[in-house]
Design a protein around this motif. Structure first.
Motif, PDB file in Angstrom:
ATOM      1  N   LEU A   1      53.021 -23.769 -86.615  1.00 57.47           N
ATOM      2  CA  LEU A   1      52.182 -24.735 -87.128  1.00 57.47           C
ATOM      3  C   LEU A   1      52.134 -25.677 -86.124  1.00 57.47           C
ATOM      4  O   LEU A   1      51.066 -27.129 -85.617  1.00 57.47           O
ATOM      5  CB  LEU A   1      53.364 -25.127 -87.870  1.00 57.47           C
ATOM      6  N   MET A   2      52.882 -26.215 -84.979  1.00 61.06           N
ATOM      7  CA  MET A   2      52.755 -26.634 -83.570  1.00 61.06           C
ATOM      8  C   MET A   2      51.412 -26.054 -83.129  1.00 61.06           C
ATOM      9  O   MET A   2      51.163 -27.387 -82.510  1.00 61.06           O
ATOM     10  CB  MET A   2      53.718 -26.351 -82.606  1.00 61.06           C
ATOM     11  N   THR A   3      50.569 -24.933 -83.260  1.00 58.67           N
ATOM     12  CA  THR A   3      49.067 -24.623 -83.001  1.00 58.67           C
ATOM     13  C   THR A   3      48.390 -25.584 -83.594  1.00 58.67           C
ATOM     14  O   THR A   3      47.633 -26.301 -83.616  1.00 58.67           O
ATOM     15  CB  THR A   3      48.881 -23.579 -82.763  1.00 58.67           C
ATOM     16  N   ILE A   4      48.640 -25.415 -84.854  1.00 60.12           N
ATOM     17  CA  ILE A   4      47.305 -26.415 -85.885  1.00 60.12           C
ATOM     18  C   ILE A   4      47.883 -27.974 -85.344  1.00 60.12           C
ATOM     19  O   ILE A   4      47.053 -28.879 -85.809  1.00 60.12           O
ATOM     20  CB  ILE A   4      48.252 -25.996 -87.086  1.00 60.12           C
ATOM     21  N   ILE A   5      48.989 -28.405 -85.335  1.00 58.95           N
ATOM     22  CA  ILE A   5      49.312 -29.826 -85.098  1.00 58.95           C
ATOM     23  C   ILE A   5      48.602 -30.429 -83.279  1.00 58.95           C
ATOM     24  O   ILE A   5      47.790 -31.719 -83.291  1.00 58.95           O
ATOM     25  CB  ILE A   5      50.551 -29.711 -83.994  1.00 58.95           C
ATOM     26  N   GLU A   6      48.443 -28.895 -82.423  1.00 60.17           N
ATOM     27  CA  GLU A   6      48.031 -29.546 -81.507  1.00 60.17           C
ATOM     28  C   GLU A   6      45.904 -29.429 -81.329  1.00 60.17           C
ATOM     29  O   GLU A   6      44.910 -30.283 -80.614  1.00 60.17           O
ATOM     30  CB  GLU A   6      48.292 -28.544 -80.457  1.00 60.17           C
ATOM     31  N   LEU A   7      45.684 -28.348 -81.954  1.00 56.34           N
ATOM     32  CA  LEU A   7      44.211 -28.421 -82.799  1.00 56.34           C
ATOM     33  C   LEU A   7      43.867 -29.840 -83.325  1.00 56.34           C
ATOM     34  O   LEU A   7      42.825 -30.154 -83.421  1.00 56.34           O
ATOM     35  CB  LEU A   7      43.912 -27.349 -83.320  1.00 56.34           C
ATOM     36  N   LEU A   8      44.945 -30.386 -84.343  1.00 52.47           N
ATOM     37  CA  LEU A   8      44.224 -31.861 -84.437  1.00 52.47           C
ATOM     38  C   LEU A   8      44.283 -32.665 -83.794  1.00 52.47           C
ATOM     39  O   LEU A   8      42.933 -33.197 -83.685  1.00 52.47           O
ATOM     40  CB  LEU A   8      45.127 -31.971 -86.148  1.00 52.47           C
ATOM     41  N   SER A   9      44.908 -32.759 -83.252  1.00 53.21           N
ATOM     42  CA  SER A   9      45.313 -33.909 -82.794  1.00 53.21           C
ATOM     43  C   SER A   9      44.043 -33.384 -81.136  1.00 53.21           C
ATOM     44  O   SER A   9      43.164 -34.518 -80.582  1.00 53.21           O
ATOM     45  CB  SER A   9      46.582 -33.631 -81.165  1.00 53.21           C
ATOM     46  N   LEU A  10      44.085 -32.350 -80.843  1.00 49.31           N
ATOM     47  CA  LEU A  10      42.632 -32.060 -79.696  1.00 49.31           C
ATOM     48  C   LEU A  10      41.552 -33.061 -80.124  1.00 49.31           C
ATOM     49  O   LEU A  10      41.045 -33.929 -79.882  1.00 49.31           O
ATOM     50  CB  LEU A  10      42.447 -31.099 -79.709  1.00 49.31           C
ATOM     51  N   GLN A  11      41.320 -32.240 -81.511  1.00 48.47           N
ATOM     52  CA  GLN A  11      39.881 -32.541 -82.753  1.00 48.47           C
ATOM     53  C   GLN A  11      39.451 -34.530 -82.320  1.00 48.47           C
ATOM     54  O   GLN A  11      38.820 -34.551 -82.955  1.00 48.47           O
ATOM     55  CB  GLN A  11      39.354 -32.005 -84.051  1.00 48.47           C
ATOM     56  N   LEU A  12      41.197 -34.444 -82.981  1.00 42.69           N
ATOM     57  CA  LEU A  12      41.210 -36.139 -83.104  1.00 42.69           C
ATOM     58  C   LEU A  12      40.884 -36.991 -81.746  1.00 42.69           C
ATOM     59  O   LEU A  12      41.539 -38.003 -81.399  1.00 42.69           O
ATOM     60  CB  LEU A  12      42.270 -36.509 -84.043  1.00 42.69           C
ATOM     61  N   HIS A  13      41.010 -36.950 -80.768  1.00 45.23           N
ATOM     62  CA  HIS A  13      40.905 -36.815 -79.065  1.00 45.23           C
ATOM     63  C   HIS A  13      42.154 -37.832 -79.111  1.00 45.23           C
ATOM     64  O   HIS A  13      42.450 -39.159 -78.479  1.00 45.23           O
ATOM     65  CB  HIS A  13      39.851 -37.790 -79.096  1.00 45.23           C
ATOM     66  N   MET A  14      43.563 -37.460 -79.488  1.00 44.10           N
ATOM     67  CA  MET A  14      44.980 -37.652 -79.034  1.00 44.10           C
ATOM     68  C   MET A  14      45.202 -36.912 -77.637  1.00 44.10           C
ATOM     69  O   MET A  14      44.431 -36.173 -77.664  1.00 44.10           O
ATOM     70  CB  MET A  14      45.954 -36.653 -79.670  1.00 44.10           C
ATOM     71  N   THR A  15      45.682 -37.618 -76.961  1.00 40.63           N
ATOM     72  CA  THR A  15      45.960 -37.853 -75.411  1.00 40.63           C
ATOM     73  C   THR A  15      47.230 -36.608 -75.148  1.00 40.63           C
ATOM     74  O   THR A  15      47.591 -36.022 -74.561  1.00 40.63           O
ATOM     75  CB  THR A  15      45.723 -39.134 -74.548  1.00 40.63           C
ATOM     76  N   LYS A  16      48.434 -36.828 -76.503  1.00 41.72           N
ATOM     77  CA  LYS A  16      49.208 -35.707 -76.349  1.00 41.72           C
ATOM     78  C   LYS A  16      50.178 -35.598 -77.324  1.00 41.72           C
ATOM     79  O   LYS A  16      49.955 -37.252 -78.450  1.00 41.72           O
ATOM     80  CB  LYS A  16      50.164 -36.663 -75.565  1.00 41.72           C
ATOM     81  N   VAL A  17      51.095 -34.572 -77.534  1.00 34.38           N
ATOM     82  CA  VAL A  17      51.722 -34.820 -78.300  1.00 34.38           C
ATOM     83  C   VAL A  17      52.923 -35.156 -78.318  1.00 34.38           C
ATOM     84  O   VAL A  17      53.751 -34.673 -76.706  1.00 34.38           O
ATOM     85  CB  VAL A  17      52.170 -33.328 -78.715  1.00 34.38           C
ATOM     86  N   ILE A  18      53.813 -35.862 -78.652  1.00 36.79           N
ATOM     87  CA  ILE A  18      55.128 -36.033 -78.822  1.00 36.79           C
ATOM     88  C   ILE A  18      55.819 -36.150 -79.524  1.00 36.79           C
ATOM     89  O   ILE A  18      56.167 -35.970 -80.629  1.00 36.79           O
ATOM     90  CB  ILE A  18      55.130 -37.766 -78.250  1.00 36.79           C
ATOM     91  N   LEU A  19      57.571 -35.567 -79.063  1.00 32.28           N
ATOM     92  CA  LEU A  19      58.272 -34.458 -80.513  1.00 32.28           C
ATOM     93  C   LEU A  19      60.023 -35.591 -79.642  1.00 32.28           C
ATOM     94  O   LEU A  19      59.962 -35.557 -78.255  1.00 32.28           O
ATOM     95  CB  LEU A  19      59.102 -34.120 -80.426  1.00 32.28           C
ATOM     96  N   THR A  20      60.516 -35.385 -80.121  1.00 35.04           N
ATOM     97  CA  THR A  20      62.167 -36.166 -80.013  1.00 35.04           C
ATOM     98  C   THR A  20      62.810 -34.578 -80.464  1.00 35.04           C
ATOM     99  O   THR A  20      63.445 -34.217 -81.507  1.00 35.04           O
ATOM    100  CB  THR A  20      63.039 -37.262 -80.301  1.00 35.04           C
ATOM    101  N   VAL A  21      64.473 -33.897 -79.745  1.00 41.23           N
ATOM    102  CA  VAL A  21      64.970 -33.154 -79.162  1.00 41.23           C
ATOM    103  C   VAL A  21      66.211 -33.462 -79.331  1.00 41.23           C
ATOM    104  O   VAL A  21      67.220 -33.861 -77.889  1.00 41.23           O
ATOM    105  CB  VAL A  21      64.673 -31.837 -79.104  1.00 41.23           C
ATOM    106  N   PHE A  22      67.636 -32.776 -80.107  1.00 42.26           N
ATOM    107  CA  PHE A  22      68.185 -33.520 -79.463  1.00 42.26           C
ATOM    108  C   PHE A  22      69.345 -32.081 -78.631  1.00 42.26           C
ATOM    109  O   PHE A  22      68.394 -30.977 -78.814  1.00 42.26           O
ATOM    110  CB  PHE A  22      69.459 -33.299 -80.544  1.00 42.26           C
TER     111      PHE A  22
END
Length: 128
Positions: free
Chosen positions: A59-80
């Protein structure tokens, strides 16, 4: 035939044959607050019912690939911080995630905060 395939995938199944959701990701594309011309992908939630089967990484790989295709600069998330399994997953099992520069732990008094903001740069950052 194609019609049979469409019918079999769209017709409701009896309750005993319904498939269960084993994982999902909730994310959205947003402008970066510090740099509005550098859009980011913000992962709000990643839920996996069975761990250690590769679904989270997929799932994270899919999110990263979609982000790359849409020219996002980074993936950000919050973890406890107390969620040690999630912290290990993002920081050790996945490649490229690190504590983001905007995470509270990078500021005075931030060690008392219960969460970290993690990020991974995707593709080439846009220059403004």
């Amino acid at each position: 035939s194609t019609d049979d395939i469409i019918k079999s995938t769209t017709s409701p199944k009896p309750p005993q044959q319904q498939q269960q959701v084993i994982g999902f990701a909730h994310f959205r594309y947003e402008p970066d607050e510090d740099s509005p011309l550098s859009p980011i992908t913000y992962l709000y939630e990643l839920q996996i019912s069975l761990t250690s089967n590769g679904l989270g990484k997929t799932l994270m790989t899919i999110i990263e690939l979609l982000s790359l295709q849409l020219h996002m600069t980074k993936v950000i998330l919050t973890v406890f911080k107390c969620n040690t399994g999630a912290m290990k997953f993002y920081l050790d099992k996945l490649k490229g995630y690190d504590v983001d520069e905007c995470s509270p732990s990078n500021f005075e008094g931030g060690d008392d905060v219960e969460y970290e903001i993690l990020s991974k740069k995707i593709g080439n950052s846009r220059r403004v």
